[in-house]
Design a protein around this motif. Structure first.
Motif, mmCIF file in Angstrom:
data_model
loop_
_atom_site.group_PDB
_atom_site.id
_atom_site.type_symbol
_atom_site.label_atom_id
_atom_site.label_comp_id
_atom_site.label_asym_id
_atom_site.label_seq_id
_atom_site.Cartn_x
_atom_site.Cartn_y
_atom_site.Cartn_z
ATOM 1 N N LEU A 144 15.330 2.360 -0.241
ATOM 2 C CA LEU A 144 13.902 2.378 -0.528
ATOM 3 C C LEU A 144 13.641 2.491 -2.026
ATOM 4 N N LYS A 145 14.503 3.235 -2.719
ATOM 5 C CA LYS A 145 14.323 3.398 -4.161
ATOM 6 C C LYS A 145 14.400 2.049 -4.865
ATOM 7 N N LYS A 146 15.416 1.232 -4.488
ATOM 8 C CA LYS A 146 15.579 -0.084 -5.103
ATOM 9 C C LYS A 146 14.419 -1.000 -4.759
ATOM 10 N N ILE A 147 13.976 -0.933 -3.501
ATOM 11 C CA ILE A 147 12.869 -1.790 -3.075
ATOM 12 C C ILE A 147 11.604 -1.436 -3.851
ATOM 13 N N ARG A 148 11.368 -0.152 -4.032
ATOM 14 C CA ARG A 148 10.161 0.270 -4.735
ATOM 15 C C ARG A 148 10.207 -0.119 -6.209
ATOM 16 N N GLU A 149 11.404 -0.101 -6.783
ATOM 17 C CA GLU A 149 11.536 -0.537 -8.172
ATOM 18 C C GLU A 149 11.260 -2.028 -8.303
ATOM 19 N N LYS A 150 11.693 -2.792 -7.303
ATOM 20 C CA LYS A 150 11.535 -4.242 -7.334
ATOM 21 C C LYS A 150 10.106 -4.669 -7.049
ATOM 22 N N HIS A 151 9.399 -3.891 -6.231
ATOM 23 C CA HIS A 151 8.031 -4.258 -5.825
ATOM 24 C C HIS A 151 7.056 -3.140 -6.205
ATOM 25 N N LYS A 152 6.982 -2.870 -7.489
ATOM 26 C CA LYS A 152 6.174 -1.756 -7.971
ATOM 27 C C LYS A 152 4.700 -1.918 -7.610
ATOM 28 N N GLU A 153 4.246 -3.187 -7.565
ATOM 29 C CA GLU A 153 2.833 -3.417 -7.303
ATOM 30 C C GLU A 153 2.400 -2.914 -5.930
ATOM 31 N N ALA A 154 3.356 -2.838 -5.015
ATOM 32 C CA ALA A 154 3.021 -2.383 -3.657
ATOM 33 C C ALA A 154 2.721 -0.893 -3.624
ATOM 34 N N TYR A 155 3.058 -0.175 -4.686
ATOM 35 C CA TYR A 155 2.899 1.277 -4.692
ATOM 36 C C TYR A 155 1.927 1.751 -5.771
ATOM 37 N N MET A 156 1.133 0.809 -6.312
ATOM 38 C CA MET A 156 0.137 1.157 -7.325
ATOM 39 C C MET A 156 -1.000 1.960 -6.676
ATOM 40 N N LEU A 176 -10.570 -2.890 2.050
ATOM 41 C CA LEU A 176 -9.817 -2.361 3.189
ATOM 42 C C LEU A 176 -10.766 -1.933 4.298
ATOM 43 N N THR A 177 -11.866 -1.293 3.941
ATOM 44 C CA THR A 177 -12.845 -0.840 4.935
ATOM 45 C C THR A 177 -13.455 -2.021 5.686
ATOM 46 N N ILE A 178 -13.786 -3.082 4.945
ATOM 47 C CA ILE A 178 -14.366 -4.275 5.579
ATOM 48 C C ILE A 178 -13.358 -4.900 6.548
ATOM 49 N N MET A 179 -12.117 -5.039 6.112
ATOM 50 C CA MET A 179 -11.088 -5.640 6.963
ATOM 51 C C MET A 179 -10.844 -4.783 8.199
ATOM 52 N N PHE A 180 -10.868 -3.455 8.035
ATOM 53 C CA PHE A 180 -10.684 -2.557 9.179
ATOM 54 C C PHE A 180 -11.809 -2.736 10.190
ATOM 55 N N CYS A 181 -13.036 -2.801 9.689
ATOM 56 C CA CYS A 181 -14.190 -2.956 10.577
ATOM 57 C C CYS A 181 -14.206 -4.328 11.261
ATOM 58 N N GLU A 182 -13.606 -5.325 10.607
ATOM 59 C CA GLU A 182 -13.510 -6.662 11.203
ATOM 60 C C GLU A 182 -12.402 -6.739 12.248
ATOM 61 N N GLY A 183 -11.640 -5.662 12.378
ATOM 62 C CA GLY A 183 -10.585 -5.630 13.380
ATOM 63 C C GLY A 183 -9.287 -6.279 12.937
ATOM 64 N N LYS A 184 -9.109 -6.449 11.618
ATOM 65 C CA LYS A 184 -7.859 -7.020 11.124
ATOM 66 C C LYS A 184 -6.699 -6.086 11.457
ATOM 67 N N ARG A 185 -5.542 -6.667 11.712
ATOM 68 C CA ARG A 185 -4.368 -5.866 12.046
ATOM 69 C C ARG A 185 -3.717 -5.341 10.775
ATOM 70 N N MET A 237 -3.484 -6.841 6.853
ATOM 71 C CA MET A 237 -3.968 -6.116 5.683
ATOM 72 C C MET A 237 -2.839 -5.873 4.682
ATOM 73 N N ALA A 238 -1.659 -5.566 5.195
ATOM 74 C CA ALA A 238 -0.504 -5.333 4.320
ATOM 75 C C ALA A 238 -0.179 -6.603 3.534
ATOM 76 N N THR A 244 3.007 -2.129 1.669
ATOM 77 C CA THR A 244 3.721 -1.895 2.922
ATOM 78 C C THR A 244 2.720 -1.549 4.024
ATOM 79 N N LYS A 245 3.124 -1.750 5.262
ATOM 80 C CA LYS A 245 2.275 -1.361 6.386
ATOM 81 C C LYS A 245 2.050 0.141 6.392
ATOM 82 N N GLY A 246 3.080 0.882 5.954
ATOM 83 C CA GLY A 246 2.942 2.334 5.875
ATOM 84 C C GLY A 246 1.872 2.743 4.876
ATOM 85 N N ALA A 247 1.805 2.019 3.746
ATOM 86 C CA ALA A 247 0.790 2.332 2.743
ATOM 87 C C ALA A 247 -0.610 2.056 3.287
ATOM 88 N N ILE A 248 -0.752 0.981 4.058
ATOM 89 C CA ILE A 248 -2.054 0.646 4.652
ATOM 90 C C ILE A 248 -2.477 1.742 5.636
#
Length: 600
Positions: A539-551, A561-570, A574-575, A581-585
């Motif tokens: 996970l450490k290497k992945i996070r270093e490689k994809h820093k934008e996902a953890y901004m 995000l609120t609009i997409m949630f209310c629209e029923g997006k999965r 959204m991820a 990551t899906k976990g971040a969402i």
């Protein structure tokens, strides 16, 4: 009762026979009618696969007044003849690794880190292998030949003399009654006693998953013998089961008409089985599908692995708020535990460095997740490997996710009240549902071609065969319709009114995205990970490689995000949109309390 010509031929047969019965072909009805047509004074033994099948069979025979039929399982026969006689104490499950270390005094054995635990794991598996075999001595087996992973095999080859001797000592302790015996042990002792069963007819159900030990007992009897099963439903090879239909040289009868599903489902099942052509000469099975229930009462999600099923359950609980109630076949808690007893929470605590909260003694020996992964590589412990993968993806979200799943779970066995049922293929064996959806963790044609090109090992071919069987069993659980990922379909297989194809990304794109989200590609690479080498993700290497996902999130992101949630997006959509990551969402949805605000 109106019987088919195939059923009538079986009922009118004489002598020893074997019946190859496709899924949903009425084999239980056929066996009952076979027993009813025998002389009333005949003594008949029906050998059921497990206790639940035994109870159901007893009920059916009793309702028909067939009191001359005795229903047993292999273990119930052995228990009555061995456990009572020797006054053994039987433990509920297998011995755990740390118990074997303690009983055999292996503490501190060897200079290699965790060596005593790795040794104990292989001792345990050798004992299981021997107890299920038809051999008379441990020395008659060669355990290393059934190990596929190169690292695990290298370790066992180097230490096999010691592993074998310690296995013999452990068996001797059970034999003497010094320690509690396991179920496999008393069945083995029963087989070695060469029992004689006083029956005129013996009916052996689910013969494709017989242990060599029980098959040896069965074949030795003088009674007229009937073996019934489905060659392509053999899915217990990991328990050293063998296909007795292939071992018994009896006249063969077929039940090829399925009353469960339609012809397009039958065609799909047959096309999947044709993948076996790549590993051995294959005799095609012709299935006629005559089912047409038209009902959609029971709906189920089926997966190859506990991991695949848990990921699907998480998706339903977090992505589909309309799903209010769910049901897991079997004990729901068992999906968060490995056979050894280690739980997701133990591995999560190891991941977080919270050693004082770890309850499992094996996990407590590990100083880090890396050490646990090293142990997994040398023992081929697939279940622990899956749990590590879940922890790596979901981390500290796991307690909340499991809590949400359990909150929606139907208590007791009233699964008819559930909006959706979740089950692994092994737990769904013998069951059927109106509609099913398959998780994307089964083998497919591309994966078979890759494996065959990489190895000519017969042990690997045997596992590929079983993986194809697992997909076949899954597909044939439906009475009406199936939703199946396109990557699991045979080439150019069409959709129909019963077959709904879920379009996925190309496998290369899916693999790339899974890696980006910090997950092992469990869906597509599960089997090759097990058979031809494992890949670990940091996970450490992945996070270093994809820093934008953890901004950090900003107000504009939160609004979108609120609009997409209310629209029923999965969550998956959204991820992908936010490049996170899906976990971040899920964490952000929780932080903004969107479920509380917008789900009524």
């Amino acid at each position: 009762m109106l019987l088919t010509v195939q059923q009538q031929n079986i009922i009118n047969s004489t002598g020893n026979i074997k019946i190859n019965a496709v899924a949903g072909s009425g084999k239980t009805t056929t066996i009952i009618e076979y027993a009813r047509s025998r002389p009333k004074n005949s003594k008949i033994l029906y050998l059921a696969f497990n206790r639940s099948v035994k109870i159901e069979a007893e009920r059916k025979f009793r309702e028909l007044g067939l009191y001359n039929v005795k229903v047993e399982t292999a273990h119930s026969l052995a228990y009555k003849n061995i456990v009572f006689k020797h006054e053994y104490k039987v433990r509920a499950g297998a011995y755990r690794t740390h118990e074997i270390v303690e009983i055999l005094g292996l503490n501190g054995f060897g200079s290699e880190k965790l060596m005593e635990y790795i040794i104990a794991t292989h001792i345990n598996r050798l004992i299981t292998y021997f107890c299920n075999s038809d051999k008379t001595k441990v020395h008659d087996l060669h355990y290393p030949e059934i190990i596929c992973d190169p690292k695990a095999k290298g370790f066992v080859d180097k230490n096999y003399a010691f592993i074998r001797e310690q296995a013999r000592q452990f068996l001797a302790k059970m034999d003497a009654g010094d320690i509690d015996v396991i179920h496999d042990f008393y069945l083995k002792k029963y087989q070695l006693s060469k029992p004689k069963l006083n029956y005129d007819f013996i009916l052996f159900d689910e013969g494709q998953d017989a242990s060599p030990a029980m098959l040896d007992v069965f074949l030795r009897q003088t009674a007229t013998k009937v073996i019934v099963g489905d060659t392509h439903q053999q899915i217990y090879g990991w328990r050293h089961a063998i296909n007795s239909l292939e071992k018994a040289d009896y006249k063969i009868f077929n039940l090829s008409n399925s009353f469960r599903f339609s012809q397009d489902i039958a065609n799909l099942a047959m096309e999947i089985l044709k993948w076996k052509d790549q590993i051995h000469s294959f005799d095609p099975v012709e299935i006629t599908g005559t089912g047409n229930s038209g009902k959609y009462t029971s709906k189920a999600v089926l997966a190859r692995t506990n991991l695949g099923l848990l990921l699907k359950a998480i998706e339903y609980v977090t992505d589909r708020p309309k799903i209010k109630t769910i049901y897991f076949e079997g004990n729901i808690n068992s999906y968060t535990y490995a056979d050894e007893g280690a739980s997701l929470y133990d591995i999560l605590n190891l991941y977080n460095g919270k050693r004082k909260f770890i309850k499992d003694k094996l996990i407590l020996q590990m100083n880090s997740l890396n050490e646990l992964e090293e142990y997994i590589e040398k023992t081929e412990d697939v279940q622990l490997g899956m749990m590590v993968t879940i922890v790596k993806e979901y981390g500290n979200e796991i307690p909340d996710i499991i809590r949400d799943i359990k909150a929606k779970h139907i208590d007791g066995d009233d699964k008819k009240m559930a909006d959706i049922i979740f089950s692994t293929v092994h737990r769904s064996k013998g069951m059927e549902y109106d509609a099913i959806q398959l998780a994307n963790d089964f083998i497919n044609k591309e994966k078979i071609e890759k494996l065959v090109s990489q190895s000519r090992n017969e042990a690997i071919y045997s596992k590929i065969n079983e993986e194809i069987n697992l997909l076949y069993v899954a597909v044939t659980r439906t009475r009406n319709s199936i939703h199946i990922p396109d990557v699991l379909l045979p080439d150019d297989f069409p959709a129909s009114k019963h077959i709904f194809i879920e379009k996925l990304e190309s496998q290369s794109e899916n693999r790339k995205k899974q890696s980006q989200y910090g997950v092992k590609d469990a869906d597509l690479d599960y089997l090759s990970d097990v058979l031809v080498g494992k890949t670990s993700y940091s996970l450490k290497k992945i996070r270093e490689k994809h820093k934008e996902a953890y901004m950090p999130w900003n107000m504009e992101d939160d609004d979108e995000l609120t609009i997409m949630f209310c629209e029923g997006k999965r969550v998956t959509e959204m991820a992908e949109y936010f490049g996170r990551t899906k976990g971040a969402i899920r964490a952000r949805i929780k932080k903004l309390e969107l479920k509380e605000k917008y789900i009524f």
